[in-house]
Design a protein around this motif. Sequence first.
Motif, PDB file in Angstrom:
ATOM      1  N   SER A 126      38.292 -47.854 -42.368  1.00 35.04           N
ATOM      2  CA  SER A 126      39.645 -47.703 -41.849  1.00 35.04           C
ATOM      3  C   SER A 126      39.794 -48.452 -40.536  1.00 35.04           C
ATOM      4  CB  SER A 126      39.948 -46.218 -41.628  1.00 35.04           C
ATOM      5  OG  SER A 126      39.167 -45.710 -40.554  1.00 35.04           O
ATOM      6  N   THR A 127      41.048 -48.642 -40.118  1.00 35.81           N
ATOM      7  CA  THR A 127      41.323 -49.309 -38.848  1.00 35.81           C
ATOM      8  C   THR A 127      40.704 -48.536 -37.693  1.00 35.81           C
ATOM      9  OG1 THR A 127      43.381 -50.260 -39.678  1.00 35.81           O
ATOM     10  CG2 THR A 127      43.162 -50.043 -37.297  1.00 35.81           C
ATOM     11  N   ASP A 128      40.789 -47.213 -37.736  1.00 33.72           N
ATOM     12  CA  ASP A 128      40.225 -46.402 -36.655  1.00 33.72           C
ATOM     13  C   ASP A 128      38.704 -46.567 -36.557  1.00 33.72           C
ATOM     14  OD1 ASP A 128      42.677 -45.440 -35.903  1.00 33.72           O
ATOM     15  OD2 ASP A 128      42.522 -43.583 -37.051  1.00 33.72           O
ATOM     16  N   ILE A 129      38.027 -46.564 -37.728  1.00 32.11           N
ATOM     17  CA  ILE A 129      36.565 -46.723 -37.725  1.00 32.11           C
ATOM     18  C   ILE A 129      36.190 -48.094 -37.173  1.00 32.11           C
ATOM     19  CG2 ILE A 129      34.541 -46.982 -39.213  1.00 32.11           C
ATOM     20  CD1 ILE A 129      35.699 -44.811 -41.006  1.00 32.11           C
ATOM     21  N   CYS A 130      36.898 -49.115 -37.613  1.00 30.80           N
ATOM     22  CA  CYS A 130      36.598 -50.466 -37.139  1.00 30.80           C
ATOM     23  C   CYS A 130      36.801 -50.580 -35.632  1.00 30.80           C
ATOM     24  CB  CYS A 130      37.482 -51.490 -37.862  1.00 30.80           C
ATOM     25  SG  CYS A 130      37.078 -51.724 -39.608  1.00 30.80           S
ATOM     26  N   TYR A 131      37.879 -50.003 -35.136  1.00 27.75           N
ATOM     27  CA  TYR A 131      38.152 -50.143 -33.707  1.00 27.75           C
ATOM     28  C   TYR A 131      37.131 -49.366 -32.878  1.00 27.75           C
ATOM     29  CZ  TYR A 131      40.791 -50.813 -29.409  1.00 27.75           C
ATOM     30  OH  TYR A 131      41.177 -51.187 -28.146  1.00 27.75           O
ATOM     31  N   GLN A 132      36.729 -48.180 -33.350  1.00 27.05           N
ATOM     32  CA  GLN A 132      35.704 -47.420 -32.629  1.00 27.05           C
ATOM     33  C   GLN A 132      34.371 -48.162 -32.639  1.00 27.05           C
ATOM     34  OE1 GLN A 132      36.166 -44.729 -30.709  1.00 27.05           O
ATOM     35  NE2 GLN A 132      38.346 -45.040 -31.219  1.00 27.05           N
ATOM     36  N   ALA A 133      34.037 -48.814 -33.763  1.00 27.04           N
ATOM     37  CA  ALA A 133      32.810 -49.606 -33.835  1.00 27.04           C
ATOM     38  C   ALA A 133      32.883 -50.785 -32.873  1.00 27.04           C
ATOM     39  CB  ALA A 133      32.579 -50.096 -35.262  1.00 27.04           C
ATOM     40  N   LEU A 134      34.053 -51.399 -32.766  1.00 26.59           N
ATOM     41  CA  LEU A 134      34.250 -52.514 -31.849  1.00 26.59           C
ATOM     42  C   LEU A 134      34.064 -52.058 -30.407  1.00 26.59           C
ATOM     43  CD1 LEU A 134      37.221 -55.018 -32.042  1.00 26.59           C
ATOM     44  CD2 LEU A 134      36.629 -53.932 -29.889  1.00 26.59           C
ATOM     45  N   LEU A 135      34.673 -50.917 -30.033  1.00 28.61           N
ATOM     46  CA  LEU A 135      34.546 -50.411 -28.660  1.00 28.61           C
ATOM     47  C   LEU A 135      33.096 -50.093 -28.317  1.00 28.61           C
ATOM     48  CD1 LEU A 135      37.652 -48.028 -28.442  1.00 28.61           C
ATOM     49  CD2 LEU A 135      37.411 -50.322 -27.444  1.00 28.61           C
ATOM     50  N   ALA A 136      32.347 -49.571 -29.334  1.00 28.62           N
ATOM     51  CA  ALA A 136      30.954 -49.182 -29.093  1.00 28.62           C
ATOM     52  C   ALA A 136      29.994 -50.359 -29.276  1.00 28.62           C
ATOM     53  CB  ALA A 136      30.567 -48.058 -30.043  1.00 28.62           C
ATOM     54  N   ARG A 137      30.528 -51.503 -29.733  1.00 31.81           N
ATOM     55  CA  ARG A 137      29.683 -52.657 -30.086  1.00 31.81           C
ATOM     56  C   ARG A 137      28.539 -52.207 -30.988  1.00 31.81           C
ATOM     57  NH1 ARG A 137      30.888 -53.786 -24.544  1.00 31.81           N
ATOM     58  NH2 ARG A 137      32.241 -55.619 -24.361  1.00 31.81           N
ATOM     59  N   ASP A 138      28.892 -51.464 -32.015  1.00 31.29           N
ATOM     60  CA  ASP A 138      27.932 -50.826 -32.913  1.00 31.29           C
ATOM     61  C   ASP A 138      27.330 -51.865 -33.868  1.00 31.29           C
ATOM     62  OD1 ASP A 138      26.541 -49.255 -34.738  1.00 31.29           O
ATOM     63  OD2 ASP A 138      28.011 -47.634 -34.661  1.00 31.29           O
ATOM     64  N   ALA A 139      26.037 -52.137 -33.705  1.00 30.61           N
ATOM     65  CA  ALA A 139      25.374 -53.164 -34.513  1.00 30.61           C
ATOM     66  C   ALA A 139      25.310 -52.814 -35.992  1.00 30.61           C
ATOM     67  CB  ALA A 139      23.965 -53.405 -33.981  1.00 30.61           C
ATOM     68  N   ARG A 140      25.470 -51.517 -36.332  1.00 32.82           N
ATOM     69  CA  ARG A 140      25.433 -51.136 -37.755  1.00 32.82           C
ATOM     70  C   ARG A 140      26.588 -51.749 -38.541  1.00 32.82           C
ATOM     71  NH1 ARG A 140      25.599 -44.828 -37.426  1.00 32.82           N
ATOM     72  NH2 ARG A 140      27.217 -45.452 -35.944  1.00 32.82           N
ATOM     73  N   TYR A 141      27.647 -52.130 -37.842  1.00 29.17           N
ATOM     74  CA  TYR A 141      28.828 -52.674 -38.515  1.00 29.17           C
ATOM     75  C   TYR A 141      28.871 -54.202 -38.459  1.00 29.17           C
ATOM     76  CZ  TYR A 141      30.608 -47.928 -38.768  1.00 29.17           C
ATOM     77  OH  TYR A 141      30.765 -46.590 -39.063  1.00 29.17           O
ATOM     78  N   ASP A 142      27.842 -54.796 -37.856  1.00 27.91           N
ATOM     79  CA  ASP A 142      27.825 -56.257 -37.745  1.00 27.91           C
ATOM     80  C   ASP A 142      27.786 -56.888 -39.133  1.00 27.91           C
ATOM     81  OD1 ASP A 142      27.771 -58.746 -36.605  1.00 27.91           O
ATOM     82  OD2 ASP A 142      25.621 -58.689 -36.128  1.00 27.91           O
ATOM     83  N   GLY A 143      28.734 -57.756 -39.421  1.00 26.11           N
ATOM     84  CA  GLY A 143      28.829 -58.399 -40.718  1.00 26.11           C
ATOM     85  C   GLY A 143      29.647 -57.636 -41.740  1.00 26.11           C
ATOM     86  N   ARG A 144      29.941 -56.355 -41.457  1.00 21.92           N
ATOM     87  CA  ARG A 144      30.745 -55.563 -42.400  1.00 21.92           C
ATOM     88  C   ARG A 144      32.231 -55.865 -42.258  1.00 21.92           C
ATOM     89  NH1 ARG A 144      27.654 -51.354 -44.531  1.00 21.92           N
ATOM     90  NH2 ARG A 144      25.682 -51.018 -43.451  1.00 21.92           N
ATOM     91  N   PHE A 145      32.632 -56.250 -41.055  1.00 23.91           N
ATOM     92  CA  PHE A 145      34.024 -56.656 -40.846  1.00 23.91           C
ATOM     93  C   PHE A 145      34.074 -57.604 -39.651  1.00 23.91           C
ATOM     94  CE2 PHE A 145      33.704 -53.011 -37.953  1.00 23.91           C
ATOM     95  CZ  PHE A 145      34.396 -53.446 -36.834  1.00 23.91           C
ATOM     96  N   PHE A 146      35.209 -58.283 -39.519  1.00 29.84           N
ATOM     97  CA  PHE A 146      35.453 -59.167 -38.381  1.00 29.84           C
ATOM     98  C   PHE A 146      36.802 -58.797 -37.781  1.00 29.84           C
ATOM     99  CE2 PHE A 146      32.467 -61.351 -41.046  1.00 29.84           C
ATOM    100  CZ  PHE A 146      31.588 -61.932 -40.157  1.00 29.84           C
ATOM    101  N   THR A 147      36.910 -58.964 -36.476  1.00 27.60           N
ATOM    102  CA  THR A 147      38.139 -58.620 -35.769  1.00 27.60           C
ATOM    103  C   THR A 147      38.920 -59.885 -35.449  1.00 27.60           C
ATOM    104  OG1 THR A 147      37.014 -56.740 -34.729  1.00 27.60           O
ATOM    105  CG2 THR A 147      39.106 -57.453 -33.758  1.00 27.60           C
TER     106      THR A 147
END
Length: 499
Positions: free
Chosen positions: A4-25
């Motif tokens: 979701s948009t909320d999950i993506c934005y929270q991952a972006l704020l946290a610079r969460d490496a688990r989401y690297d490659g799963r989406f792009f901003t």
Amino acid sequence: MNLSTDICYQALLARDARYDGRFFTCVTSTGIYCRPICPATAPKLENCRFVSSAAAAQEAGFRPCLRCRPESAPDSPAWAGTSTTVKRALRLIDEGALDEGGLEALCARLGVGARQLRRLFQRHVGASPLAVAQTRRVLLAKQLLHETELPLADVALASGFGSVRRFNEVFLHLYGRAPGTLRGRRAELSQATALTLRLPYRPPYDWQAILAFLARRTIPGLERIDGEGYHRVFRVGETVGSVSVKDVSADSALHASIRLTELSALPSVIARLRRLFDLQADSEAIRQGLGRDPVLAPLVESRPGLRVPGGWDPFEVAVRAILGQQVSVDAATRLAGRLVERLGERLEGQAGVGLERLFPVPERFTFDEIKALGMPSARATALVQLAATYREQPRMFDRRQDLDETVAHLCALPGIGEWTAHYIAMRGLQESDAFLPTDVALQRVLAERGRRPTPRELLARAEAWRPWRAYAVMHLWHADAATTTAAKPQQEECDATLA
């Protein structure tokens, strides 16, 4: 994309490496797209668009960030488990299908119309096939600019651009500057110098398990495994080269040193290395898919980075599989060594490193030559007919519409039964759902009260493991090897008879 948009934005704020490659901003205020781990100041939510692939971002008019370098992200698993046609097309595009021919030629190989393929790509990837190919070229070129000292003309050739002019035009359009300004150092390259490239993966990654699996199957003269990693010589089309690969866990990447006689083969070599070392696997998705089984759950938790070792070439995998029927892994490897020594082309100037033989081309497979290796007549015939079919149908190892169709196509060849066909699909075609219900090692690990499950019972249980059954096979093989004093030869569970 299920994020979701909320999950993506929270991952972006946290610079969460688990989401690297799963989406792009995609940042609308700057026209740039970034990885979730980008060190730049996070944009406001209202300025963000989240997409599942770099190709979708570039087709929407955004340019790659120069700070987080999207080309350095692990391969996106966004389309895993979606359209089989899309996965087949993506593999062919990675191998340069749209560099060699147009969209119509790709569609002909896939058996679909251009309109249908574009519609599937928009649904599953968010971009057209041509945009995916263009993005692949751009990101590979950008990686070569950053990580090598290749002259610009060679970068254009190696990344799949048809001309230096087109290469310059694309970079001027995307970045507003010439490609040479992105590297910041003078390019001086000797032809003897290897290209060293990062091949990122999504951790955890069990490098030692991959090496151990390949080590038991290493063919002398063709490949070698030592303390530095994996080494081999190869031919791709008319191009001959060598590669050395080592794991740099601190970088979450394999580092591959590649030597080529023709740089145009580089995209195909990179695609083969990604398949060989299973770099596109999504460990978290596999854990969730297999973790519900009471036997598999502790195995996955203890080895979360276990991958399915692939093969350099499907034909090579198929030959090895037939050589290994009814014999142990060690015996099959000795046979393969004699095959390469007898039929493989000898390379000059390689004796010092101990790698001086290429895997034999299909034209060298004759009955008398194969029989001289000490092979039974039926198996020698199977190898000769496999090679003859491959000469007549160079695309015989293209994935079909689904796994069942792929297996049925392989089983139509003399000497290949279901075990061998699924083994070829698992290692040669990177079919994550390939499965071996007749494999005694699997049945032994899953035995209850001394009773082994039948193949039918094993298939029924494995329905819950889809689409990750090949990873279940690897976990069960490792569990079996760990509980027996002498590792059971996996290949002896091949087809008992040659059709």
